[in-house]
Design a protein around this motif. Structure first.
Motif, short mmCIF file in Angstrom:
data_model
loop_
_atom_site.label_atom_id
_atom_site.label_comp_id
_atom_site.label_asym_id
_atom_site.label_seq_id
_atom_site.Cartn_x
_atom_site.Cartn_y
_atom_site.Cartn_z
N GLY A 1 2.10 11.25 16.34
CA GLY A 1 1.56 12.70 14.99
C GLY A 1 1.55 12.05 13.69
O GLY A 1 0.66 12.33 12.75
N VAL A 2 2.96 11.36 12.83
CA VAL A 2 2.75 10.73 11.76
C VAL A 2 1.67 9.60 11.41
O VAL A 2 1.13 9.59 10.08
N GLY B 1 7.11 13.74 -3.81
CA GLY B 1 7.20 14.68 -1.83
C GLY B 1 7.22 14.05 -0.56
O GLY B 1 8.13 14.13 0.38
N ASN C 1 -1.87 16.26 2.89
CA ASN C 1 -1.45 17.21 1.45
C ASN C 1 -1.87 15.80 0.39
O ASN C 1 -2.90 15.49 0.25
N PRO D 1 8.08 11.20 2.00
CA PRO D 1 9.28 11.20 2.56
C PRO D 1 10.51 9.39 2.29
O PRO D 1 8.89 8.24 2.27
N SER E 1 -1.96 11.50 10.70
CA SER E 1 -1.69 12.37 9.68
C SER E 1 -2.07 11.64 8.31
O SER E 1 -2.59 11.63 7.50
N ALA E 2 -1.26 9.65 8.90
CA ALA E 2 -1.31 9.56 7.60
C ALA E 2 -3.08 7.89 7.56
O ALA E 2 -2.82 8.38 6.84
N CYS F 1 4.64 5.24 -3.27
CA CYS F 1 4.98 6.73 -3.24
C CYS F 1 6.19 6.75 -2.27
O CYS F 1 7.03 7.34 -2.63
N GLY G 1 -3.56 5.91 3.26
CA GLY G 1 -2.55 5.33 2.36
C GLY G 1 -3.59 4.79 1.24
O GLY G 1 -2.86 5.12 -0.15
N MET H 1 -0.49 13.07 0.61
CA MET H 1 -0.72 11.47 0.23
C MET H 1 -2.21 11.23 1.25
O MET H 1 -3.14 11.95 2.37
N PRO H 2 -2.92 10.83 0.74
CA PRO H 2 -4.51 10.40 0.75
C PRO H 2 -4.55 9.22 2.16
O PRO H 2 -3.43 8.57 2.59
N ALA I 1 0.09 -1.73 -0.16
CA ALA I 1 0.02 -0.09 0.39
C ALA I 1 0.95 0.97 -0.17
O ALA I 1 0.06 2.40 -0.53
N ARG J 1 10.17 15.51 10.69
CA ARG J 1 8.98 14.82 11.18
C ARG J 1 8.60 13.94 12.16
O ARG J 1 7.43 14.38 12.85
N ILE K 1 -1.79 0.39 9.57
CA ILE K 1 -1.58 2.09 8.88
C ILE K 1 0.45 1.98 9.75
O ILE K 1 1.46 2.86 9.46
C1 HEC Z 1 -0.26 7.99 -3.75
C2 HEC Z 1 1.18 8.52 -2.59
C3 HEC Z 1 1.16 8.45 -1.80
C4 HEC Z 1 1.23 6.64 -0.78
C5 HEC Z 1 0.35 5.20 -1.27
C6 HEC Z 1 1.23 6.87 0.23
N1 HEC Z 1 1.61 7.83 1.24
FE1 HEC Z 1 2.55 8.34 2.73
N2 HEC Z 1 2.81 10.30 2.14
C7 HEC Z 1 2.93 10.24 0.42
C8 HEC Z 1 3.20 12.43 0.86
C9 HEC Z 1 3.27 12.91 -0.73
C10 HEC Z 1 3.14 12.52 1.45
C11 HEC Z 1 3.69 14.11 1.98
C12 HEC Z 1 3.05 14.62 2.55
C13 HEC Z 1 3.57 15.90 3.11
O1 HEC Z 1 3.32 16.16 4.60
O2 HEC Z 1 3.51 17.04 2.27
C14 HEC Z 1 3.39 11.64 2.51
C15 HEC Z 1 3.58 11.27 3.81
C16 HEC Z 1 3.27 9.85 5.26
C17 HEC Z 1 3.87 10.39 6.66
C18 HEC Z 1 4.38 11.36 7.07
C19 HEC Z 1 3.18 12.07 7.85
C20 HEC Z 1 3.84 13.61 8.14
O3 HEC Z 1 2.90 13.97 9.18
O4 HEC Z 1 4.61 14.00 8.36
C21 HEC Z 1 3.42 8.86 7.06
C22 HEC Z 1 3.51 8.74 8.26
C23 HEC Z 1 3.06 8.24 5.71
N3 HEC Z 1 3.04 9.06 4.26
C24 HEC Z 1 2.43 7.04 5.98
C25 HEC Z 1 2.19 6.17 4.55
C26 HEC Z 1 1.43 4.90 4.84
C27 HEC Z 1 1.28 3.77 6.46
C28 HEC Z 1 1.48 4.36 3.77
C29 HEC Z 1 0.55 2.83 3.38
C30 HEC Z 1 -0.73 2.69 3.79
C31 HEC Z 1 1.65 5.42 2.83
N4 HEC Z 1 1.66 6.60 3.47
C32 HEC Z 1 1.62 5.33 1.83
C33 HEC Z 1 2.25 9.98 -0.84
C34 HEC Z 1 2.14 8.82 -0.64
#
Ligand code: HEC
Length: 134
Positions: A96-97, A75, A106, A77, A100-101, A68, A112, A108-109, A64, A88, A122
């Motif tokens: 906290g992260v 962008g 932004n 991480p 937001s996940a 990204c 995810g 980040m859906p 999942a 972060r 998650i």
């Molecule tokens: C479509 C692309 C995409 C997918 C799929 C995705 N992410 Fe992200 N994620 C991002 C982006 C882009 C950011 C940065 C967002 C920002 O801070 O502007 C991010 C940031 C994060 C952060 C940091 C949040 C913070 O507060 O700084 C976490 C934790 C995270 N993602 C967890 C996950 C997890 C766990 C999954 C899978 C279950 C996932 N992401 C799937 C695009 C994605």
């Protein structure tokens, strides 16, 4: 005529997107190779047996999040990249992260975009992504 052009553009966009997704997946496979996984087709199967049972954080991540987070798409991480994660974590902490996940942030859906992930899934995926960071 106009509709035809629109459809052509949509097909081109989708094709480009899937090509990009493929490259990202290859990236991920290379990255996780030394650890071994049932998802890595054709890689050395040294630790394949260790992957039986419930989904690990790594499994969830691969399914999942990797698309990204492996290459830093939009962008995101990058996985296990201290330079990307430390600020972060210092700012918001692990909880906290996690929040937001779950909620999305932004580009980040929410969750995810993982339809079958629980909040704990998650967190497990996050723990995998921040392994060795801090
Ligand atoms: C479509 C692309 C995409 C997918 C799929 C995705 N992410 Fe992200 N994620 C991002 C982006 C882009 C950011 C940065 C967002 C920002 O801070 O502007 C991010 C940031 C994060 C952060 C940091 C949040 C913070 O507060 O700084 C976490 C934790 C995270 N993602 C967890 C996950 C997890 C766990 C999954 C899978 C279950 C996932 N992401 C799937 C695009 C994605």
């Amino acid at each position: 005529m106009k509709l035809k052009q629109l459809i052509t553009m949509a097909v081109v966009a989708l094709t480009l997107f899937s090509v990009q997704a493929f490259e990202t997946n290859d990236d991920i496979k290379n990255r996780i190779k030394p650890v071994g996984s049932v998802h890595v087709a054709g890689a050395a199967s040294a630790s394949a047996a260790a992957d039986a049972g419930p989904r690990s954080g790594k499994d969830i991540y691969n399914g999942a999040c990797a698309a990204c987070h492996a290459a830093g798409v939009l962008g995101a991480p990058k996985t296990q990249d201290a330079g990307d994660w430390s600020p972060r974590l210092a700012d918001k902490g692990r909880d906290g992260v996690w929040k937001s996940a779950i909620a999305g942030i932004n580009a980040m859906p929410p969750m995810g975009a993982c339809g079958n992930c629980s909040d704990d899934d998650i967190l497990a995926a996050i723990d995998y992504m921040i392994e060795g960071v801090e």
